[in-house]
Design a protein around this motif. Structure first.
Motif, PDB file in Angstrom:
ATOM      1  N   MET A  83       0.860  -1.183   0.000  1.00  0.00           N
ATOM      2  CA  MET A  83       0.000   0.000   0.000  1.00  0.00           C
ATOM      3  C   MET A  83       0.902   1.241   0.000  1.00  0.00           C
ATOM      4  SD  MET A  83      -2.925   1.104   2.765  1.00  0.00           S
ATOM      5  CE  MET A  83      -3.719  -0.465   2.631  1.00  0.00           C
ATOM      6  N   PRO A  84       0.693   2.150  -0.930  1.00  0.00           N
ATOM      7  CA  PRO A  84       1.531   3.354  -0.971  1.00  0.00           C
ATOM      8  C   PRO A  84       1.464   4.142   0.339  1.00  0.00           C
ATOM      9  CG  PRO A  84       0.273   3.142  -2.996  1.00  0.00           C
ATOM     10  CD  PRO A  84      -0.225   2.087  -2.048  1.00  0.00           C
ATOM     11  N   ARG A  85       2.559   4.776   0.653  1.00  0.00           N
ATOM     12  CA  ARG A  85       2.686   5.481   1.929  1.00  0.00           C
ATOM     13  C   ARG A  85       1.672   6.608   2.102  1.00  0.00           C
ATOM     14  NH1 ARG A  85       9.227   5.390   1.840  1.00  0.00           N
ATOM     15  NH2 ARG A  85       9.411   3.217   2.450  1.00  0.00           N
ATOM     16  N   PHE A  86       1.398   7.367   1.057  1.00  0.00           N
ATOM     17  CA  PHE A  86       0.430   8.461   1.193  1.00  0.00           C
ATOM     18  C   PHE A  86      -0.957   7.926   1.570  1.00  0.00           C
ATOM     19  CE2 PHE A  86       3.426  10.932  -1.546  1.00  0.00           C
ATOM     20  CZ  PHE A  86       3.694  11.929  -0.611  1.00  0.00           C
ATOM     21  N   ILE A  87      -1.299   6.753   1.061  1.00  0.00           N
ATOM     22  CA  ILE A  87      -2.586   6.150   1.398  1.00  0.00           C
ATOM     23  C   ILE A  87      -2.605   5.770   2.872  1.00  0.00           C
ATOM     24  CG2 ILE A  87      -4.075   4.147   1.007  1.00  0.00           C
ATOM     25  CD1 ILE A  87      -3.248   4.319  -1.970  1.00  0.00           C
ATOM     26  N   GLN A  88      -1.518   5.189   3.363  1.00  0.00           N
ATOM     27  CA  GLN A  88      -1.448   4.830   4.778  1.00  0.00           C
ATOM     28  C   GLN A  88      -1.538   6.064   5.676  1.00  0.00           C
ATOM     29  OE1 GLN A  88       1.329   1.760   6.036  1.00  0.00           O
ATOM     30  NE2 GLN A  88       1.651   1.205   3.894  1.00  0.00           N
ATOM     31  N   ILE A  89      -0.896   7.149   5.285  1.00  0.00           N
ATOM     32  CA  ILE A  89      -0.990   8.392   6.053  1.00  0.00           C
ATOM     33  C   ILE A  89      -2.441   8.857   6.089  1.00  0.00           C
ATOM     34  CG2 ILE A  89      -0.370  10.849   6.108  1.00  0.00           C
ATOM     35  CD1 ILE A  89       2.363   9.994   4.895  1.00  0.00           C
ATOM     36  N   GLY A  90      -3.098   8.848   4.948  1.00  0.00           N
ATOM     37  CA  GLY A  90      -4.495   9.269   4.874  1.00  0.00           C
ATOM     38  C   GLY A  90      -5.412   8.422   5.744  1.00  0.00           C
ATOM     39  N   LEU A  91      -5.172   7.125   5.747  1.00  0.00           N
ATOM     40  CA  LEU A  91      -5.985   6.224   6.576  1.00  0.00           C
ATOM     41  C   LEU A  91      -5.760   6.485   8.063  1.00  0.00           C
ATOM     42  CD1 LEU A  91      -5.651   2.893   4.550  1.00  0.00           C
ATOM     43  CD2 LEU A  91      -7.651   4.402   4.706  1.00  0.00           C
ATOM     44  N   ARG A  92      -4.520   6.811   8.426  1.00  0.00           N
ATOM     45  CA  ARG A  92      -4.242   7.135   9.838  1.00  0.00           C
ATOM     46  C   ARG A  92      -4.891   8.445  10.240  1.00  0.00           C
ATOM     47  NH1 ARG A  92       0.565   4.654   9.267  1.00  0.00           N
ATOM     48  NH2 ARG A  92       0.379   2.621  10.192  1.00  0.00           N
ATOM     49  N   ILE A  93      -4.875   9.412   9.340  1.00  0.00           N
ATOM     50  CA  ILE A  93      -5.546  10.684   9.628  1.00  0.00           C
ATOM     51  C   ILE A  93      -7.032  10.429   9.860  1.00  0.00           C
ATOM     52  CG2 ILE A  93      -6.252  12.903   8.636  1.00  0.00           C
ATOM     53  CD1 ILE A  93      -3.449  12.927   7.237  1.00  0.00           C
ATOM     54  N   ALA A  94      -7.643   9.640   8.991  1.00  0.00           N
ATOM     55  CA  ALA A  94      -9.062   9.308   9.143  1.00  0.00           C
ATOM     56  C   ALA A  94      -9.308   8.592  10.464  1.00  0.00           C
ATOM     57  CB  ALA A  94      -9.535   8.450   7.970  1.00  0.00           C
ATOM     58  N   TYR A  95      -8.414   7.693  10.841  1.00  0.00           N
ATOM     59  CA  TYR A  95      -8.550   6.956  12.098  1.00  0.00           C
ATOM     60  C   TYR A  95      -8.568   7.915  13.287  1.00  0.00           C
ATOM     61  CZ  TYR A  95      -7.144   4.302  16.199  1.00  0.00           C
ATOM     62  OH  TYR A  95      -7.070   3.788  17.464  1.00  0.00           O
ATOM     63  N   TYR A  96      -7.581   8.807  13.361  1.00  0.00           N
ATOM     64  CA  TYR A  96      -7.508   9.731  14.488  1.00  0.00           C
ATOM     65  C   TYR A  96      -8.650  10.741  14.469  1.00  0.00           C
ATOM     66  CZ  TYR A  96      -3.075   7.877  16.101  1.00  0.00           C
ATOM     67  OH  TYR A  96      -2.104   7.045  16.601  1.00  0.00           O
ATOM     68  N   ARG A  97      -9.077  11.132  13.275  1.00  0.00           N
ATOM     69  CA  ARG A  97     -10.203  12.061  13.169  1.00  0.00           C
ATOM     70  C   ARG A  97     -11.467  11.414  13.741  1.00  0.00           C
ATOM     71  NH1 ARG A  97     -14.143  12.180   9.758  1.00  0.00           N
ATOM     72  NH2 ARG A  97     -13.147  10.931   8.151  1.00  0.00           N
ATOM     73  N   LYS A  98     -11.725  10.183  13.352  1.00  0.00           N
ATOM     74  CA  LYS A  98     -12.914   9.476  13.848  1.00  0.00           C
ATOM     75  C   LYS A  98     -12.792   9.168  15.340  1.00  0.00           C
ATOM     76  CE  LYS A  98     -13.851   7.557   9.316  1.00  0.00           C
ATOM     77  NZ  LYS A  98     -13.794   6.353   8.463  1.00  0.00           N
ATOM     78  N   LEU A  99     -11.589   8.819  15.782  1.00  0.00           N
ATOM     79  CA  LEU A  99     -11.349   8.563  17.192  1.00  0.00           C
ATOM     80  C   LEU A  99     -11.696   9.796  18.037  1.00  0.00           C
ATOM     81  CD1 LEU A  99     -10.140   6.320  19.072  1.00  0.00           C
ATOM     82  CD2 LEU A  99      -7.959   7.505  18.820  1.00  0.00           C
ATOM     83  N   ASN A 100     -11.456  10.969  17.460  1.00  0.00           N
ATOM     84  CA  ASN A 100     -11.747  12.231  18.143  1.00  0.00           C
ATOM     85  C   ASN A 100     -13.126  12.777  17.798  1.00  0.00           C
ATOM     86  OD1 ASN A 100      -9.190  13.407  19.665  1.00  0.00           O
ATOM     87  ND2 ASN A 100      -8.491  12.183  17.935  1.00  0.00           N
ATOM     88  N   GLU A 101     -13.931  11.946  17.143  1.00  0.00           N
ATOM     89  CA  GLU A 101     -15.318  12.279  16.803  1.00  0.00           C
ATOM     90  C   GLU A 101     -15.449  13.614  16.061  1.00  0.00           C
ATOM     91  OE1 GLU A 101     -17.437  11.936  20.531  1.00  0.00           O
ATOM     92  OE2 GLU A 101     -17.306   9.744  20.465  1.00  0.00           O
ATOM     93  N   MET A 102     -14.618  13.757  15.036  1.00  0.00           N
ATOM     94  CA  MET A 102     -14.666  14.960  14.205  1.00  0.00           C
ATOM     95  C   MET A 102     -15.070  14.587  12.789  1.00  0.00           C
ATOM     96  SD  MET A 102     -11.248  17.074  15.284  1.00  0.00           S
ATOM     97  CE  MET A 102     -11.822  18.651  14.713  1.00  0.00           C
TER      98      MET A 102
END
Length: 73
Positions: free
Chosen positions: A1-20
């Motif tokens: 999986m390309p690195r930019f995709i992994q970064i994007g998925l992590r951003i989404a993870y933390y965003r959802k974790l913080n209920e934003m």
């Protein structure tokens, strides 16, 4: 999986974790929600600046390196 995709998925993870929503996060860090959507979408490889990455890390109180720990392909 390309690195930019992994970064994007992590951003989404933390965003959802913080209920934003994408709109809320984008507004807080000064980017458009359209751009954030592109960064988070796995089917779209969208580069992200360190300035933006650091802003997200600071907002979520997460060390920036957490976004750069990549899974092995």
């Amino acid at each position: 999986m390309p690195r930019f995709i992994q970064i994007g998925l992590r951003i989404a993870y933390y965003r959802k974790l913080n209920e934003m929503t994408q709109d809320q996060l984008a507004e807080r860090i000064g980017i458009t929600s359209k751009y954030l959507s592109q960064v988070e979408t796995p089917s779209c490889v969208q580069p992200i600046s360190l300035k933006t990455l650091f802003a997200i890390a600071d907002l979520f109180h997460v060390p920036p390196h957490k976004f750069l720990e990549f899974d092995k392909d």
